[in-house]
Design an enzyme around this catalytic site. Structure first.
Site, short mmCIF file in Angstrom:
data_model
loop_
_atom_site.label_atom_id
_atom_site.label_comp_id
_atom_site.label_asym_id
_atom_site.label_seq_id
_atom_site.Cartn_x
_atom_site.Cartn_y
_atom_site.Cartn_z
N ASP A 28 0.71 -1.25 -0.06
CA ASP A 28 -0.18 0.05 -0.23
C ASP A 28 0.80 1.03 0.00
O ASP A 28 0.32 2.49 0.04
CB ASP A 28 -0.80 -0.16 1.21
CG ASP A 28 -0.32 0.19 2.71
OD1 ASP A 28 0.83 -0.09 2.60
OD2 ASP A 28 -0.91 0.20 3.48
N ASP A 86 5.04 -0.66 7.54
CA ASP A 86 4.12 -1.44 8.50
C ASP A 86 4.99 -2.12 9.50
O ASP A 86 6.29 -2.48 9.21
CB ASP A 86 3.17 -2.20 7.81
CG ASP A 86 3.80 -2.95 6.60
OD1 ASP A 86 4.84 -3.44 6.82
OD2 ASP A 86 3.21 -2.95 5.60
N ASP A 107 6.97 6.09 21.20
CA ASP A 107 6.94 7.54 21.08
C ASP A 107 5.67 7.99 21.99
O ASP A 107 4.80 7.40 21.91
CB ASP A 107 6.90 8.32 19.61
CG ASP A 107 7.62 9.47 19.58
OD1 ASP A 107 7.31 10.34 20.28
OD2 ASP A 107 8.39 9.48 18.65
N ASP A 109 7.91 13.02 23.55
CA ASP A 109 7.84 14.25 22.52
C ASP A 109 7.46 15.52 23.26
O ASP A 109 6.62 15.79 24.06
CB ASP A 109 6.69 13.95 21.53
CG ASP A 109 6.58 14.74 20.80
OD1 ASP A 109 7.30 14.77 19.49
OD2 ASP A 109 5.42 15.59 20.41
N GLU A 146 12.50 14.85 24.39
CA GLU A 146 12.92 15.71 23.46
C GLU A 146 12.62 17.10 23.98
O GLU A 146 11.60 17.37 24.36
CB GLU A 146 11.96 15.59 22.40
CG GLU A 146 12.49 16.47 21.12
CD GLU A 146 11.09 17.10 20.38
OE1 GLU A 146 11.25 17.38 19.06
OE2 GLU A 146 10.01 17.05 20.76
N HIS A 201 13.96 12.44 12.53
CA HIS A 201 12.79 12.45 11.58
C HIS A 201 12.32 13.97 11.52
O HIS A 201 11.49 14.24 10.58
CB HIS A 201 11.80 11.82 12.01
CG HIS A 201 11.27 12.38 13.32
ND1 HIS A 201 11.66 12.10 14.57
CD2 HIS A 201 9.84 12.96 13.54
CE1 HIS A 201 11.04 12.60 15.37
NE2 HIS A 201 9.96 13.04 14.82
N ASP A 202 12.93 14.75 12.16
CA ASP A 202 12.78 16.41 12.12
C ASP A 202 13.84 17.20 11.79
O ASP A 202 13.68 18.44 11.63
CB ASP A 202 12.49 16.89 13.64
CG ASP A 202 11.19 16.38 14.16
OD1 ASP A 202 10.21 16.14 13.62
OD2 ASP A 202 11.31 16.17 15.37
#
Ligand code: GLC
Ligand code: CA
Length: 566
Positions: free
Chosen positions: A28, A32, A101, A202, A259, A331-332
């Site tokens: 898709d 996953d 997370d 986070d 974080e 990822h940031d």
């Protein structure tokens, strides 16, 4: 360091998975949980002990899962709870632990709590959030959210507004409300009971608010003041964090990595000291160097010497107190190879050099998916290629500040969070072997050269080097010095050299004192350095031209790891 201060996580090597872009098994176009299970052996071979998975909870994905609509459910895009439990079990078999997370400063506007709050703005659930009356038809305050625009959004059908530090679809949770907090604690313990090793936490500094939300001096043409300025002036987050810890993590001896931006300088030991709020927090000192005053369009390029100063200063400060988690990217952030290395060094040698420095610093190394093969920033041809909410906002900010389309594109291409979110490059097959379908996000066109399969077949590759580097860090013989050894910078007068010793203390006969030198030449030309101590063993070297004899000779982009006589 005394034995009693040792914690189970001190010597771990961690790896962050951004699940949407890791590996898709059902075609898709979205990574996953089955994809993570399929790659556990790969991670084991790399030497990973801990995996942090970016959010996999149910979410509308306005901010890619950092907007959670059900804390107890797995997003169907990723799989099922049974698959998650299978992942935990399969990881455990391989000696790998899982960290999730934890996004508890805010939830999604689709979360049941917020829906109930909207349905009854005077009711119990409105107090799970910050609902405030507007001022004469205007928002209650003048803070600018991290993703642009006011922090206040109207509550439909009322004269009230609700507060959001990030997107308007991410309403902030009210940490003054004991019921809300208890609901979160129950949820956290429910996950820990499943056997998680802990959490990455986070945006946690934002939970403490001055609930009067006093206006601040505007800092931009929109008449607003960045919310981070309010965070910097707010005291008392520590009490909330202690309560959180004591009700949850502490009961499980869980590992927590916060974080944390905008911490008050003198609070380091409260955060990561022996009984700190968290096990550790990320070290962003190098990343903060490219913070633009009003946005990415003002982001300065990072100079080598500033980068070195930032890391050295941080290491020297942190080692007095505890451990930070060291990263090159996440990822940031844009890819570290494209950001921290000069253009001539963005090759295999330079990538190995940067990795060596990062992984052998004192602290807990966190690799980000693709770092181990040297993934780089993507090419972006137009602003429509970006998915990230923050990149889209920064592009508009840059345009409003007067940059041309081309200039704004350039600025955001360098800084975009999507640089880290392109699919993992597994092979040179179509879509980098990430999916058999249409990937949800652009694949970096350089995948035909930079991919796992090619690097597995090449003994000299970045991937093989990372394996050796991690194995060295974790080896019986050197684990002590790389985990607990003191950090001591050296050759600081050299223009282009980043070098430091790691020195372990004399403890007992099984762990004799050691001194290891890590020396990296970020210059284009070779560097010749006098050696302060005789070299007894070359532990690692990234180029055949490097030499350690009477003197140390490092080729351009050369790095060596040397055991020295004491
Ligand atoms: C953190 C996350 C980032 C997210 C933000 C809001 O900074 O790392 O991806 O956008 O919090 O949750
Ligand atoms: Ca999928």
């Amino acid at each position: 360091m005394e034995a009693k201060m040792r914690k189970w996580w001190h010597d771990k090597v961690a790896y962050q998975i951004y699940p949407k872009s890791f590996y898709d098994t059902n075609g898709d176009g979205i990574g996953d949980l089955r994809g993570i299970i399929a790659k556990l052996d790969y991670l084991k071979e790399l030497g990973i002990d801990l995996i942090w998975i970016s959010p996999i909870y149910k979410s509308p994905f306005v901010d890619q899962g950092y907007d959670i609509s059900d804390y107890y459910g797995i997003a169907p895009e990723f799989g099922t709870m049974e698959e998650f439990e299978e992942l935990l079990a399969e990881a455990k078999k391989r000696g790998i632990q899982i960290v999730m997370d934890l996004v508890i400063n805010h939830c999604s506007d689709k979360h049941e709590w917020f829906q109930k709050a909207l349905a009854d703005p005077e009711g119990e659930y409105a107090d799970y959030f910050y609902f405030r009356e507007g001022k004469d038809g205007n928002p209650p305050g003048n803070y600018r959210s991290y993703f642009g625009g006011s922090c206040w959004e109207p509550v439909p059908g009322t004269s009230k507004y609700y507060f959001h530090a990030f997107a308007k679809e991410q309403p902030d949770l009210n940490w003054e409300n004991p019921r809300m907090k208890q609901d979160l604690y129950d949820m956290i313990n429910w996950w820990l009971d499943k056997g998680l090793a802990g959490f990455r936490i986070d945006a946690i500094i934002n939970i403490k608010k001055d609930v009067n939300f006093p206006d601040l001096e505007p800092d931009g043409p929109d008449g607003l003041a960045g919310y981070h300025r309010a965070v910097e002036q707010t005291n008392g987050v520590g009490e909330l964090l202690e309560e959180l810890k004591n009700n949850t993590f502490a009961k499980y001896d869980a590992f927590t990595v916060g974080e944390v931006f905008n911490m008050h300088e003198d609070e380091l030991s409260e955060f990561i000291g022996e009984n700190g709020h968290f096990s550790t927090i990320f070290d962003f000192s190098a990343h903060c160097l490219s913070e633009g005053e009003h946005g990415w369009y003002e982001a300065p390029a990072i100079e080598f010497k500033e980068w070195r100063r930032a890391i050295v200063d941080s290491q020297l400060e942190v080692q007095k107190v505890g451990f930070k988690a060291n990263i090159i990217e996440n990822h940031d952030e844009p890819r570290g190879v494209s950001r921290f290395l000069p253009e001539y060094a963005r090759n295999a040698a330079g990538t190995k050099m940067l990795g060596t420095v990062s992984l052998l610093l004192r602290g807990i190394p966190f690799l980000y998916q693709g770092q181990e093969i040297g993934m780089q920033n993507c090419e972006w041809n137009n602003s429509g290629e970006w998915d990230d909410i923050s990149t889209r906002d920064q592009y508009q900010t840059a345009r409003k500040a007067g940059l041309t389309e081309k200039e704004a594109l350039r600025v955001c291409a360098d800084m975009s969070r999507d640089n880290a979110r392109t699919p993992m490059q597994w092979s040179s097959e179509e879509n980098a072997g990430f999916t058999s379908g249409t990937p949800w996000m652009k694949v970096n066109p350089n995948y035909s050269e930079i991919n796992v399969k090619a690097q597995q077949e090449n003994e000299d590759s970045v991937l093989r080097y990372y394996q050796k580097l991690i194995a060295l860090r974790k080896s019986e013989e050197y684990k002590e010095v790389f985990t607990y050894g003191t950090f001591a910078p050296v050759y600081e007068e050299q223009e282009s050299v980043m070098a430091f010793y790691r020195i372990s203390e004399e403890e007992n006969q099984e762990t004799p004192k050691k001194r290891v030198l890590v020396a990296a030449n970020f210059g284009r030309e070779a560097a010749e350095l006098p050696l302060e101590y005789k070299v007894s063993k070359v532990l690692l070297s990234n180029l055949p031209e490097n030499q350690a004899g009477e003197k140390l000779i490092l080729a351009g982009c050369g790095v060596m790891v040397l055991e020295c006589e004491i």
